[in-house]
Every structure is written in structure tokens, then in C-alpha cells.
Design a protein around this motif. Structure first.
Motif, PDB file in Angstrom:
ATOM      1  N   ASN A  76       0.846  -1.191   0.000  1.00 58.88           N
ATOM      2  CA  ASN A  76       0.000   0.000   0.000  1.00 58.88           C
ATOM      3  C   ASN A  76       0.882   1.241   0.000  1.00 58.88           C
ATOM      4  O   ASN A  76       1.390   1.638   1.044  1.00 58.88           O
ATOM      5  CB  ASN A  76      -0.914   0.010   1.236  1.00 58.88           C
ATOM      6  CG  ASN A  76      -1.850  -1.176   1.255  1.00 58.88           C
ATOM      7  OD1 ASN A  76      -2.422  -1.531   0.234  1.00 58.88           O
ATOM      8  ND2 ASN A  76      -1.984  -1.811   2.413  1.00 58.88           N
ATOM      9  N   SER A  77       1.082   1.828  -1.154  1.00 58.74           N
ATOM     10  CA  SER A  77       1.872   3.056  -1.281  1.00 58.74           C
ATOM     11  C   SER A  77       3.232   2.935  -0.611  1.00 58.74           C
ATOM     12  O   SER A  77       3.584   3.707   0.276  1.00 58.74           O
ATOM     13  CB  SER A  77       1.112   4.244  -0.692  1.00 58.74           C
ATOM     14  OG  SER A  77      -0.121   4.405  -1.339  1.00 58.74           O
ATOM     15  N   ASN A  78       4.019   1.974  -1.042  1.00 56.89           N
ATOM     16  CA  ASN A  78       5.368   1.724  -0.534  1.00 56.89           C
ATOM     17  C   ASN A  78       5.400   1.265   0.927  1.00 56.89           C
ATOM     18  O   ASN A  78       6.429   1.347   1.584  1.00 56.89           O
ATOM     19  CB  ASN A  78       6.279   2.936  -0.721  1.00 56.89           C
ATOM     20  CG  ASN A  78       6.546   3.196  -2.179  1.00 56.89           C
ATOM     21  OD1 ASN A  78       6.455   2.301  -3.013  1.00 56.89           O
ATOM     22  ND2 ASN A  78       6.867   4.439  -2.510  1.00 56.89           N
ATOM     23  N   CYS A  79       4.286   0.805   1.422  1.00 57.96           N
ATOM     24  CA  CYS A  79       4.197   0.213   2.752  1.00 57.96           C
ATOM     25  C   CYS A  79       3.989  -1.287   2.513  1.00 57.96           C
ATOM     26  O   CYS A  79       2.935  -1.708   2.035  1.00 57.96           O
ATOM     27  CB  CYS A  79       3.013   0.814   3.505  1.00 57.96           C
ATOM     28  SG  CYS A  79       2.875   0.230   5.191  1.00 57.96           S
ATOM     29  N   TYR A  80       5.022  -2.083   2.790  1.00 55.12           N
ATOM     30  CA  TYR A  80       5.025  -3.502   2.438  1.00 55.12           C
ATOM     31  C   TYR A  80       4.811  -4.374   3.672  1.00 55.12           C
ATOM     32  O   TYR A  80       5.506  -4.215   4.671  1.00 55.12           O
ATOM     33  CB  TYR A  80       6.356  -3.878   1.783  1.00 55.12           C
ATOM     34  CG  TYR A  80       6.609  -3.106   0.516  1.00 55.12           C
ATOM     35  CD1 TYR A  80       5.998  -3.484  -0.674  1.00 55.12           C
ATOM     36  CD2 TYR A  80       7.445  -1.996   0.511  1.00 55.12           C
ATOM     37  CE1 TYR A  80       6.209  -2.778  -1.843  1.00 55.12           C
ATOM     38  CE2 TYR A  80       7.663  -1.281  -0.650  1.00 55.12           C
ATOM     39  CZ  TYR A  80       7.047  -1.671  -1.825  1.00 55.12           C
ATOM     40  OH  TYR A  80       7.254  -0.962  -2.980  1.00 55.12           O
ATOM     41  N   THR A  81       3.870  -5.298   3.566  1.00 59.94           N
ATOM     42  CA  THR A  81       3.596  -6.237   4.650  1.00 59.94           C
ATOM     43  C   THR A  81       3.870  -7.642   4.142  1.00 59.94           C
ATOM     44  O   THR A  81       3.443  -8.014   3.046  1.00 59.94           O
ATOM     45  CB  THR A  81       2.139  -6.122   5.137  1.00 59.94           C
ATOM     46  OG1 THR A  81       1.908  -4.784   5.575  1.00 59.94           O
ATOM     47  CG2 THR A  81       1.863  -7.088   6.280  1.00 59.94           C
TER      48      THR A  81
END
Length: 154
Positions: A76-81
Motif C-alpha cells: 500500500n503506497s510503498n508500505c510492504y507487509t
């Protein structure tokens, strides 16, 4: 100031709680990539090395490393899980699992796998007064019907 995508690390097991052989463990890690060059790095002992690098591409198959499996689950917008899963076994007791990004190498979190070890069988000497012989009885701990259950009291 609240961060929209702060590095984080969670575990399916409460910190310090012992697990039993056969328990499925899941670790979840979130990193933020503000550079466009970061990858998620999982570090744990496995054959051929201690690192699994996810290149933050959704849809890639899980990366296997010994008993561990790592996969990116959200972007999500360069937020990686991503998640790391493993089935607990005696060989993993004391293993440390670490998640971080590779640029600039900020650790999101870590956990230590602590395996529950049941007590050893107890040998109780008994005396048969009618035959004047000494015999013994062995007591072993188990949980009927659930070999993977934690025994918390005896």
C-alpha cells in the motif's frame, strides 16, 4: 507525530509464551520503502544461509528456506507487509527470527521461538509387601487426543 506506515512486527504467539511441536507460527512484518529500492529481509537460520529477501512484488510465490516460508501479502503506497510461517519443531527451539528492510537496514522487529518441553517421565518405586519385592511405576505426561496441546499445569 503519527506515521502512516511505521515499521512493525507481530507474532501469532505472545512474547515469551512457549509453543509445542506442531504449532503453526506466523510472523507479520511491515516496512516502509521511501526510496523505491528497499526489500523486506527476513533473517533466521536455514540451509544455505540465514536470509530471505522479498523484492516487494505482490503475487510472487512464497520463498522457502528450510522449514520457513516468506511471502509479501500487501503493498500500500510503498508500505510492504509480509508474513513468515513455520511449524514449530524441537530443532527450532531458541531460533531468533528478525525482519528488517535492506535500505537503510532498519529492524522492524524480532522474536525468539521458545519450545515447550514437557517434563521427563517420573519413576516411582513401589514396594509390594506381600511378595517383598520392589517394582516401579512410570508416569508420563500427555494430553489425550491432542498431541500438539500445551500442558500448562501438572
Amino acid at each position: 507525530r503519527e506515521c502512516s506506515c511505521c515499521p512493525s512486527f507481530t507474532s501469532s504467539v505472545e512474547e515469551g509464551r512457549a509453543v509445542c511441536p506442531g504449532d503453526e507460527l506466523t510472523y507479520t512484518c511491515t516496512i516502509f520503502d521511501g526510496t523505491g529500492f528497499s526489500s523486506t529481509v527476513w533473517m533466521m537460520p536455514c540451509p544455505g544461509g540465514v536470509v530471505v529477501v522479498l523484492h516487494n512484488t505482490l503475487g510472487d510465490p512464497p520463498l522457502e528456506c528450510g522449514p520457513f516460508s516468506a511471502q509479501l501479502t500487501a503493498n500500500n503506497s510503498n508500505c510492504y507487509t509480509s508474513t513468515l510461517t513455520v511449524t514449530a519443531s524441537p530443532e527450532l527451539n531458541g531460533t531468533v527470527v528478525i525482519c528488517q528492510d535492506n535500505h537503510p537496514g532498519k529492524v522492524a522487529g524480532n522474536a525468539t521461538i521458545v519450545l515447550h518441553t514437557p517434563p521427563s517421565p517420573i519413576l516411582i518405586p513401589t514396594h509390594n509387601s506381600s511378595t517383598d519385592t520392589l517394582t516401579s511405576t512410570t508416569i508420563e505426561w500427555s494430553v489425550p487426543g491432542d498431541s500438539g496441546a500445551n500442558i500448562t499445569s501438572y
